[in-house]
Structures are given as structure tokens and as C-alpha cells.
Design a protein around this motif. Structure first.
Motif, PDB file in Angstrom:
ATOM      1  N   LYS A  25       2.407   1.546  -3.328  1.00  0.00           N
ATOM      2  CA  LYS A  25       1.443   2.214  -4.596  1.00  0.00           C
ATOM      3  C   LYS A  25       1.298   3.583  -4.292  1.00  0.00           C
ATOM      4  O   LYS A  25       1.021   4.192  -5.361  1.00  0.00           O
ATOM      5  CB  LYS A  25       0.007   1.339  -4.240  1.00  0.00           C
ATOM      6  N   LYS A  26       1.023   4.057  -2.933  1.00  0.00           N
ATOM      7  CA  LYS A  26       0.799   5.346  -2.710  1.00  0.00           C
ATOM      8  C   LYS A  26       2.068   6.215  -3.318  1.00  0.00           C
ATOM      9  O   LYS A  26       1.959   7.293  -3.993  1.00  0.00           O
ATOM     10  CB  LYS A  26       0.829   5.776  -1.176  1.00  0.00           C
TER      11      LYS A  26
ATOM     12  N   PRO B 248       0.823  -1.187  -0.111  1.00  0.00           N
ATOM     13  CA  PRO B 248       0.039  -0.035  -0.041  1.00  0.00           C
ATOM     14  C   PRO B 248       0.936   1.416   0.028  1.00  0.00           C
ATOM     15  O   PRO B 248       0.458   2.137  -0.836  1.00  0.00           O
ATOM     16  CB  PRO B 248      -0.997   0.052   1.257  1.00  0.00           C
TER      17      PRO B 248
ATOM     18  N   THR C  28      -3.929   4.226  -7.710  1.00  0.00           N
ATOM     19  CA  THR C  28      -5.050   4.103  -7.130  1.00  0.00           C
ATOM     20  C   THR C  28      -5.415   2.498  -6.876  1.00  0.00           C
ATOM     21  O   THR C  28      -4.829   1.700  -7.668  1.00  0.00           O
ATOM     22  CB  THR C  28      -6.052   4.915  -7.526  1.00  0.00           C
ATOM     23  N   GLU C  29      -5.982   2.406  -5.978  1.00  0.00           N
ATOM     24  CA  GLU C  29      -6.773   0.928  -5.562  1.00  0.00           C
ATOM     25  C   GLU C  29      -7.598   0.709  -6.842  1.00  0.00           C
ATOM     26  O   GLU C  29      -7.699  -0.649  -7.338  1.00  0.00           O
ATOM     27  CB  GLU C  29      -7.602   0.847  -4.469  1.00  0.00           C
ATOM     28  N   GLU C  30      -8.275   1.453  -7.630  1.00  0.00           N
ATOM     29  CA  GLU C  30      -9.141   1.167  -8.941  1.00  0.00           C
ATOM     30  C   GLU C  30      -8.070   0.613  -9.718  1.00  0.00           C
ATOM     31  O   GLU C  30      -8.463  -0.272 -10.562  1.00  0.00           O
ATOM     32  CB  GLU C  30      -9.930   2.255  -9.268  1.00  0.00           C
TER      33      GLU C  30
ATOM     34  N   ALA D 292      -6.788  -2.557  -9.096  1.00  0.00           N
ATOM     35  CA  ALA D 292      -7.712  -3.697  -9.059  1.00  0.00           C
ATOM     36  C   ALA D 292      -8.000  -4.009 -10.842  1.00  0.00           C
ATOM     37  O   ALA D 292      -8.276  -5.070 -11.024  1.00  0.00           O
ATOM     38  CB  ALA D 292      -9.124  -3.402  -8.354  1.00  0.00           C
TER      39      ALA D 292
END
Length: 184
Positions: free
Chosen positions: A164-165, A161, A170-172, A175
């Protein structure tokens, strides 16, 4: 004197062992991070276009060969020996050129893939290094490598996390990249 030496040695050993337990260990799946990066999607699109261009060239060469081969078969009985030999040589040369082009195309495809993927991997590594250093991790294990026989996930902090930040993922997007990777 012996007692003092033993006591000092015992204290040093205890401090050494407790400092080991105070260290932080992390884990990350670098493949997951790389697949979630927007640069990877761009790279895949570029590679698809490049691969299609190469495939189109091979297809054009195959069509040319098939046309000449059909002409050769159709007119075989009308050719003199010298013309027949010349046509056979022409077909063999064309087959050789097609094979050589296919081999070069494979090497070019791999080279281009490596060229485009290398900066993406480097960017991910730099983000992992930055997050690991900022978090004070002694070790960060890459679970995508598959070389760890066993690890206790509870004892290892997942730094994905934070990475990624750091990369602005983004989480979208992550995914969507995971879903796209699962369908291929």
C-alpha cells in the motif's frame, strides 16, 4: 574415509535444512489491495457510466418495440393479411435486434471492464513483486485466491502495508474502499 563421508553428508543436510528455515514467507490479499487503489474507483465510475449508456440504449429499443406492439394490437382488426404479416415481421426483426444488441452489450461491457482492470492488476502485481524482492521473500501467498487449504498467519508476514505504501494508498483510502466493497 567412511566416517568423513558420513560427517560431510550430515553437515550438508543440516546446512540445507537450516537455510530453508531462514527463508521468509509472506502473504497478501491482492483483492484488498486492488480495491483500495484509487484507479479502481475511477474504473468503477467509468463502468457505471458505460453500463448506464448501454442500458439506456436497450431501454430505448424496448420502448420502441412496446409502442409498435401496442399499435399492432390496436389496429390488428383493420390490417389486411399482407400488412399484418409485414407488421409481425417488423416486430420479430425488432425483437431479434434487441436480443443481439443485449448480447453485444454484455460482451462490450466485459471487454471494457477487462481493458480498464488489466493495468490496475498489473500495477498492483508490480508493487507486490517490488516489495517481495526488496524484503527477500521466497514465497508470497495470495490469500484472496482461496486456494490455500491452511496457513499459519503468524509464520507468514503480511506485506500489504508495504505494498500500500509503494502504491501510495493511505489507510483512510483503504478503509473507504473496504467499506464501499462491503456495501455492494
Amino acid at each position: 574415509m567412511k566416517k568423513t563421508l558420513k560427517l560431510t553428508l550430515a553437515v550438508v543436510l543440516m546446512l540445507g535444512s537450516t537455510s530453508l528455515f531462514a527463508q521468509k514467507f509472506g502473504r497478501i490479499n491482492s483483492q484488498e489491495i486492488i480495491m483500495a487503489m484509487p484507479e479502481t474507483k475511477t474504473m468503477q465510475t467509468n463502468m457505471e457510466t458505460f453500463g448506464k449508456e448501454l442500458q439506456d440504449n436497450i431501454e430505448t429499443m424496448n420502448v420502441e418495440f412496446n409502442t409498435k406492439f401496442q399499435e399492432y394490437q390496436k389496429n390488428l382488426n383493420t390490417y389486411t393479411d399482407s400488412i399484418r404479416e409485414m407488421k409481425e415481421k417488423e416486430l420479430q426483426d425488432l425483437q431479434t435486434r434487441i436480443r443481439e444488441f443485449q448480447e453485444r452489450a454484455q460482451m462490450d461491457y466485459q471487454k471494457k471492464s477487462d481493458e480498464l482492470l488489466s493495468p490496475i492488476i498489473q500495477k498492483a502485481k508490480e508493487a507486490i513483486d517490488k516489495v517481495s524482492a526488496a524484503g527477500g521473500y521466497l514465497f508470497v501467498f495470495d490469500t484472496s485466491a482461496g486456494s490455500l487449504a491452511y496457513f499459519d498467519e503468524v509464520q507468514l508476514t503480511d506485506i500489504a502495508p508495504e505494498v500500500k505504501k509503494e502504491l501510495g494508498i493511505t489507510e483512510e483510502a483503504a478503509a473507504a474502499a473496504t467499506a464501499a466493497a462491503g456495501t455492494k
